[in-house]
Design a protein around this motif. Structure first.
Motif, PDB file in Angstrom:
ATOM      1  N   ASN A 293     -38.834  10.910 -30.559  1.00  0.00           N
ATOM      2  CA  ASN A 293     -39.990  10.847 -31.462  1.00  0.00           C
ATOM      3  C   ASN A 293     -40.413  12.203 -32.047  1.00  0.00           C
TER       4      ASN A 293
ATOM      5  N   GLU B   3     -41.433  11.708 -43.038  1.00  0.00           N
ATOM      6  CA  GLU B   3     -40.688  12.770 -42.380  1.00  0.00           C
ATOM      7  C   GLU B   3     -39.609  12.148 -41.513  1.00  0.00           C
TER       8      GLU B   3
ATOM      9  N   VAL C  68     -37.988  11.392 -38.157  1.00  0.00           N
ATOM     10  CA  VAL C  68     -38.478  11.279 -36.788  1.00  0.00           C
ATOM     11  C   VAL C  68     -37.289  10.879 -35.925  1.00  0.00           C
TER      12      VAL C  68
ATOM     13  N   ARG D 172     -40.983  14.897 -34.700  1.00  0.00           N
ATOM     14  CA  ARG D 172     -41.140  14.851 -36.159  1.00  0.00           C
ATOM     15  C   ARG D 172     -40.619  16.157 -36.762  1.00  0.00           C
TER      16      ARG D 172
ATOM     17  N   ASP E  56     -40.598   6.435 -43.342  1.00  0.00           N
ATOM     18  CA  ASP E  56     -41.597   7.413 -42.929  1.00  0.00           C
ATOM     19  C   ASP E  56     -41.520   8.586 -43.906  1.00  0.00           C
TER      20      ASP E  56
ATOM     21  N   SER F  16     -38.021  18.032 -43.278  1.00  0.00           N
ATOM     22  CA  SER F  16     -37.166  16.872 -43.568  1.00  0.00           C
ATOM     23  C   SER F  16     -36.473  16.976 -44.919  1.00  0.00           C
TER      24      SER F  16
ATOM     25  N   TYR G 224     -38.963   3.970 -37.529  1.00  0.00           N
ATOM     26  CA  TYR G 224     -39.344   5.019 -38.463  1.00  0.00           C
ATOM     27  C   TYR G 224     -38.741   4.818 -39.849  1.00  0.00           C
TER      28      TYR G 224
END
Length: 93
Positions: free
Chosen positions: A18, A11, A13, A20, A9, A24, A6
């Protein structure tokens, strides 16, 4: 799963379950700092880092250089016309 799955990314994670994170931007407060995070879903701890990127855009403008625009009908919007030299657009007169 690879360790850096990740990386970059949009956001956070959790690298374990995993999950999300929609919030964030609130979780890691300082850019470029590495902070310890505890997953609210699985409870495992991991490190996260906020990486901020800035993009720039430059635009031509005929008037800034003492030139007249050459407005032509816009191909993509019926109500607009666009300068063929600098691509500035305006509503048709």
């Amino acid at each position: 799963m690879t360790e850096d799955k990740y990386e970059y990314d949009d956001e956070i994670v959790c690298p374990y379950c995993n999950e999300r994170w929609d919030n964030s931007w609130e979780t890691i407060r300082e850019e470029d700092s590495i902070e310890e995070i505890e997953c609210y879903e699985c409870g495992k701890k991991f490190y996260g880092q906020k990486i901020v990127s800035i993009d720039y855009k430059t635009m031509k403008d005929c008037e800034l250089n003492g030139e007249k625009h050459d407005f032509q009908p816009c191909k993509y919007a019926e109500r607009l016309e666009e300068c063929s030299k600098c691509y500035k657009s305006q509503l048709k007169k």
